[in-house]
Design an enzyme around this catalytic site. Sequence first.
Site, PDB file in Angstrom:
ATOM      1  N   GLN A 180       0.826  -1.221   0.000  1.00 54.92           N
ATOM      2  CA  GLN A 180       0.000   0.000   0.000  1.00 54.92           C
ATOM      3  C   GLN A 180       0.858   1.268   0.000  1.00 54.92           C
ATOM      4  O   GLN A 180       0.323   2.379  -0.016  1.00 54.92           O
ATOM      5  CB  GLN A 180      -0.919   0.011   1.232  1.00 54.92           C
ATOM      6  CG  GLN A 180      -1.970  -1.082   1.220  1.00 54.92           C
ATOM      7  CD  GLN A 180      -3.067  -0.867   0.180  1.00 54.92           C
ATOM      8  OE1 GLN A 180      -3.231   0.217  -0.380  1.00 54.92           O
ATOM      9  NE2 GLN A 180      -3.841  -1.905  -0.077  1.00 54.92           N
ATOM     10  N   THR A 239       7.565 -19.349 -16.339  1.00 52.05           N
ATOM     11  CA  THR A 239       7.766 -18.324 -17.369  1.00 52.05           C
ATOM     12  C   THR A 239       7.153 -17.011 -16.907  1.00 52.05           C
ATOM     13  O   THR A 239       6.016 -16.983 -16.438  1.00 52.05           O
ATOM     14  CB  THR A 239       7.129 -18.790 -18.707  1.00 52.05           C
ATOM     15  OG1 THR A 239       7.713 -20.045 -19.042  1.00 52.05           O
ATOM     16  CG2 THR A 239       7.372 -17.789 -19.816  1.00 52.05           C
ATOM     17  N   CYS A 327     -14.911 -12.233   4.491  1.00 56.11           N
ATOM     18  CA  CYS A 327     -16.072 -13.118   4.435  1.00 56.11           C
ATOM     19  C   CYS A 327     -15.543 -14.539   4.401  1.00 56.11           C
ATOM     20  O   CYS A 327     -15.095 -15.012   3.370  1.00 56.11           O
ATOM     21  CB  CYS A 327     -16.895 -12.805   3.190  1.00 56.11           C
ATOM     22  SG  CYS A 327     -18.500 -13.562   3.263  1.00 56.11           S
TER      23      CYS A 327
HETATM   24  C1  LIG Z   1      -0.888  -4.578   2.690  1.00 54.40           C
HETATM   25  C2  LIG Z   1      -1.167  -5.578   1.598  1.00 54.40           C
HETATM   26  N1  LIG Z   1      -0.336  -6.610   1.425  1.00 54.40           N
HETATM   27  C3  LIG Z   1      -0.537  -7.517   0.466  1.00 54.40           C
HETATM   28  C4  LIG Z   1      -1.615  -7.442  -0.384  1.00 54.40           C
HETATM   29  C5  LIG Z   1      -1.842  -8.517  -1.410  1.00 54.40           C
HETATM   30  O1  LIG Z   1      -1.661  -8.075  -2.725  1.00 54.40           O
HETATM   31  P1  LIG Z   1      -2.370  -8.837  -3.937  1.00 54.40           P
HETATM   32  O2  LIG Z   1      -3.768  -8.358  -3.995  1.00 54.40           O
HETATM   33  O3  LIG Z   1      -1.572  -8.437  -5.153  1.00 54.40           O
HETATM   34  O4  LIG Z   1      -2.260 -10.291  -3.666  1.00 54.40           O
HETATM   35  C6  LIG Z   1      -2.519  -6.385  -0.243  1.00 54.40           C
HETATM   36  C7  LIG Z   1      -3.720  -6.291  -1.092  1.00 54.40           C
HETATM   37  O5  LIG Z   1      -4.733  -5.775  -0.703  1.00 54.40           O
HETATM   38  C8  LIG Z   1      -2.287  -5.423   0.776  1.00 54.40           C
HETATM   39  O6  LIG Z   1      -3.115  -4.403   0.954  1.00 54.40           O
END
Ligand SMILES: Cc1ncc(COP(=O)(O)O)c(C=O)c1O
Length: 384
Positions: A180, A239, A327
Amino acid sequence: MKTLAQPIYLDHNATTPPLPEVVNVVCEAMRTAYGNPSSGHRQGEPARRLLQRARGTLQSYLGTPDEQFVFTGSGTEANNLALRSLARHSNCIITSAIEHSSILSSATRIQAKGISAEVIAATAEGEVDLRALRQQLMVHRHAAVSIQWINNETGVIQPILEITALAREHGALVHIDAAQAIGKIDTNIIEELGPDFLSLTAHKFNGPAGVGVLYARQPALIDPLCIGGGQQGGWHAGTENTAGIAGLQHALELRYSELSEAIAHMAQLRNTFEQTVLDLCPWVHVNGRKDQRVCNTSNLCFEDIDGQALVGRLDTLGVYCSQSSACTTGRPEPSHVLLAMGLSEAQAYASVRFSFGVTNTHQEAELAATIVVAEAEHLKRIFA
Ligand SMILES: Cc1ncc(COP(=O)(O)O)c(C=O)c1O
């Protein structure tokens, strides 16, 4: 109230719309760089160049000392790879109660393999408790630390400099989940932080979904999740998704070429929206430390109303936001982040996250605030 002809998307912490220029770059890469980067013949060359270019862009914008980037299929995959690798080189993983589920679930799985995991508490303001971190580092020799830079639900910026300094003091390996943070914060301190691992994901900054990255200071520490071919130095076989990586590279370039403008824009929209809601509904409050938040996120607790009902009504009207709940068994669970901050179940259920992006406009922020206020007041009357 009438449904908006043009919906307002306020869920950019979940995912962002890929910019049209990014879509063009992805399509172009599929047309021209379809060769396998591992192929010896010339059709593999554009794909190899594309990967090299993406690594160069990542290094220059993130300011890492080298180009040791492993491309993965998501931020979740990058986090899994990081935790698995940390577990290989330590006997305890220290993480926090407010991490993304990909970290918390990985920590649970690691425990099943006999490596301990300590989940430290968060403060009421949504920050990792530094005292608890210090205590755990003192108890566990050969520990590793995995902490997010910015919380996806509240937007609270974690004290990452202090966290990494503490870990270093105790000789612990460090992983930063920067999913984030990239594109929403000035990341020029990464070199100073010197993380052993750092993960990110393209779809949080208007790149394509399904493309993650794990930076590894010492790739030899990686314990591969995927084995098979020797792609990416054998650290992550398979790949490479060259078209997606081209999209990541372009999205990163677009964002970082105007990073301060993008941050200022998102902050202005978030602040306008939030202030209007707080002024007109004094019974609403912000979850998380207000002065330590990323530019785009507003997590609001609408005391005494059902946040899911609010999200549902807003959805019908064309304002898309989310309730930070998982959920699991068909029934939404209250947000583990908000509970870890000490909110009651009712307060967690009453909370809604609004997250802005570069493609939002000032008019959208104002209109969304007006609609949210009207709907929240309506529900307040019903629930009273
Ligand atoms: C803090 C954080 N880490 C990891 C992820 C996971 O990323 P991805 O959606 O690409 O799997 C998110 C996704 O919301 C996230 O907000």
